[in-house]
Enzyme design. Structure first.
Site, PDB file in Angstrom:
ATOM      1  N   LYS A  84       0.852  -1.199   0.000  1.00 52.71           N
ATOM      2  CA  LYS A  84       0.000   0.000   0.000  1.00 52.71           C
ATOM      3  C   LYS A  84       0.883   1.242   0.000  1.00 52.71           C
ATOM      4  O   LYS A  84       1.924   1.268   0.676  1.00 52.71           O
ATOM      5  CB  LYS A  84      -0.892  -0.035   1.246  1.00 52.71           C
ATOM      6  CG  LYS A  84      -1.951   1.058   1.305  1.00 52.71           C
ATOM      7  CD  LYS A  84      -2.844   0.851   2.524  1.00 52.71           C
ATOM      8  CE  LYS A  84      -3.945   1.894   2.624  1.00 52.71           C
ATOM      9  NZ  LYS A  84      -4.836   1.669   3.780  1.00 52.71           N
TER      10      LYS A  84
ATOM     11  N   SER B 139      -9.640   1.431   2.728  1.00 49.38           N
ATOM     12  CA  SER B 139      -8.814   2.252   1.865  1.00 49.38           C
ATOM     13  C   SER B 139      -7.709   1.462   1.151  1.00 49.38           C
ATOM     14  O   SER B 139      -7.134   1.959   0.198  1.00 49.38           O
ATOM     15  CB  SER B 139      -8.188   3.380   2.689  1.00 49.38           C
ATOM     16  OG  SER B 139      -7.316   2.839   3.668  1.00 49.38           O
TER      17      SER B 139
ATOM     18  N   SER C 192      -9.779  -0.832   6.929  1.00 51.35           N
ATOM     19  CA  SER C 192      -9.231  -0.706   5.573  1.00 51.35           C
ATOM     20  C   SER C 192      -8.583  -1.941   4.980  1.00 51.35           C
ATOM     21  O   SER C 192      -8.308  -1.966   3.790  1.00 51.35           O
ATOM     22  CB  SER C 192      -8.218   0.430   5.529  1.00 51.35           C
ATOM     23  OG  SER C 192      -8.905   1.624   5.428  1.00 51.35           O
TER      24      SER C 192
HETATM   25  N1  GLN Z   1     -13.160   3.972   6.467  1.00 54.04           N
HETATM   26  C1  GLN Z   1     -12.477   4.310   7.680  1.00 54.04           C
HETATM   27  C2  GLN Z   1     -12.023   5.738   7.618  1.00 54.04           C
HETATM   28  O1  GLN Z   1     -12.197   6.330   6.631  1.00 54.04           O
HETATM   29  C3  GLN Z   1     -11.303   3.405   7.896  1.00 54.04           C
HETATM   30  C4  GLN Z   1     -10.154   3.686   7.006  1.00 54.04           C
HETATM   31  C5  GLN Z   1      -8.931   2.886   7.352  1.00 54.04           C
HETATM   32  O2  GLN Z   1      -9.008   1.823   7.993  1.00 54.04           O
HETATM   33  N2  GLN Z   1      -7.771   3.410   6.965  1.00 54.04           N
HETATM   34  O3  GLN Z   1     -11.510   6.278   8.543  1.00 54.04           O
END
Ligand code: GLN
Length: 472
Positions: A62, A137, A160
């Site tokens: 990532k 994400s 994510s």
């Molecule tokens: N969807 C959640 C957020 O936007 C989690 C994102 C993540 O785990 N990086 O904060």
């Protein structure tokens, strides 16, 4: 697609390198899964020069995890031209053990989002249906494995890793907080996040976690007790086929599952029934802490984000607009360099922690977090693990769940981030051609049990060979 890569010998793995690379290249071209993919020649040279337990693994990483000499954009214009001068601890280990980083994967900007659409480099598409999101994400890392890759790295602050795993029909693990070093992971909300792993097979999951969980004093939140050795010993037993557990007790909440859209409910109940068939004892319990966790999570995540992202001012590195005066330059740099979702969170997070309001929001959320932790751990004293859906709905169409309208999708994933517990997404098949999954949440350092359960479910509750590419 052969079985787990970890169970092949080094020569057999090397034979699969070119094929792995070609599939990964396809995910870049078809689904926008990579922000940066290395050239094949440089990769093959690196594979040839190495011999170790991870030789033959081409790992997509990532783009918020530092890899020396590769871009580290975090999916943002702010870091579009930033190249990392150093390796994250997990990358250090991966390279030392023979693995190769194949490229940097697409992601929601600064990991803020759950659809993969807030990336400055355009949305990642779901290989099961290109009109839909693959979840975020860590969108690109999930797609790379769904398209018959073996493993990839992501980060999980509020789901994510687990959400895109469910939306693409693969395994996704958020380890116990303090298990994998966060050194070199660009912070979004550091009290919540862990580096996480995607794999197709449970044995590969156990294998990779075993090798990547080495202690690192550079991350002061790493757990240094000797439980680390116990976990590693058990993980080794899992991937060597010597592990077993029985009489496990699992808690679920009927009421929470009915919050999911109809076809998801049915699949989740089905999976729970089948787990009973595997010898797990199942109990319907009240989980009143799950729904309030969503607002608690978003307040804490936004407050930490507003502080962590203060460093992007254009002064030291990254995007910069020179507008004469210092403040005007900073203002323009941040207005143009960040996308809407990131700006929304910085503004909300600053507000929720500002003098006069912190009691109403941030401090209240911290108290709520402690309450969630107590409630969850009480349940985990009575049951070995909990099972929850991963998402209340199937993968949304592109553009359908952007911004605050989409936050509800995280309702089942944020609890283990607030509490630090490990959680594993396990796919449970398709509904109308679209993937869905469940997640198991266990006691601290129960990764071997969770992964072993994933292993028991392989071929019984889900088919690890099921792929959007079809069958070879
Ligand atoms: N969807 C959640 C957020 O936007 C989690 C994102 C993540 O785990 N990086 O904060």
């Amino acid at each position: 697609m052969k079985g787990p890569l970890s169970s092949l010998d080094v020569e057999a793995r090397k034979d699969l390198v070119e094929r792995q690379y070609n599939l990964l290249r396809e995910t870049k071209d078809k689904f926008n899964a990579f922000i940066h993919l290395r050239e094949f020649e440089s990769i093959i040279d690196e594979v040839e020069g190495k011999e170790g337990p991870l030789t033959g693994f081409l790992i997509p990483v990532k783009d918020n995890i530092a890899v020396a000499g590769l871009p580290n954009t975090c999916g943002s214009r702010m870091l579009e031209n930033y190249v990392s001068p150093y390796d994250a601890h997990v990358i250090n280990l991966l390279k030392r053990l023979g693995g190769v980083v194949v490229g940097k994967t697409n992601m929601d900007e600064f990991a803020m989002g759950n659809s993969g659409e807030t990336s400055y480099f355009g949305p990642t598409l779901n290989p099961w249906d290109r009109d839909r999101v693959p979840g975020g994400s860590s969108s690109g890392s999930a797609v790379a494995v769904a398209w018959d890759g073996f493993a990839s790295l992501g980060s999980d602050t509020g789901g994510s890793v687990r959400l895109p795993a469910a939306y693409t029909h693969i395994l996704g693990l958020k380890p116990t907080y303090g298990t994998l070093s966060r050194y070199g992971l660009i912070s979004y909300a550091d009290s919540l996040e862990q580096i996480g792993l995607f794999t197709r097979f449970s044995l590969d999951m156990a294998y990779l976690l075993y090798y990547l969980m080495e202690y690192d004093p550079r991350d002061m939140t790493m757990y240094s007790g000797n439980v680390r050795d116990v976990v590693r010993k058990n993980l080794k037993m899992v991937f060597e086929g010597k592990y077993s557990v029985d009489g496990l007790k699992m808690a679920y909440s009927n009421q929470l599952i009915t919050l999911c859209e109809e076809p998801v409910q049915k699949k989740v109940f089905d999976a729970i029934d089948k787990m009973e068939g595997l010898g797990v004892k199942v109990f319907d319990v009240d989980m009143d802490f799950v729904e309030p966790s969503l607002s608690i999570y978003y307040i804490i995540a936004m407050v930490e984000a507003s502080s962590n992202l203060a460093r992007y001012s254009g002064e030291n590195y990254g995007y910069r607009v020179d507008a004469g005066s210092y403040w005007e330059s900073v203002r323009k740099t941040r207005s143009i360099g960040f996308g809407d979702e990131v700006k929304r969170r910085i503004i909300m997070g600053t507000y929720a922690s500002s003098k006069g309001y912190e009691g109403k929001y941030y401090i209240r959320a911290l108290k709520g977090r402690r309450w969630v932790k107590e409630r969850l751990n009480k349940l985990l004293g009575l049951y070995d693990f909990l099972v929850l859906p991963v998402s209340p709905r199937l993968p949304p169409r592109l553009g359908e769940a952007i911004g605050p309208d989409g936050y509800i999708i995280d309702i089942f994933t944020v609890v283990p981030n607030l509490t630090g517990n490990p959680a594993l997404t396990i796919p449970i098949g398709l509904v109308d051609g679209l993937p869905t999954g469940i997640q198991l949440i266990g006691n601290y350092f129960s990764e071997p049990d969770l992964i072993f359960l994933g292993y028991l479910m392989e071929g019984k509750i889900y088919d690890p060979y099921l792929s959007p590419r079809g069958v070879d």
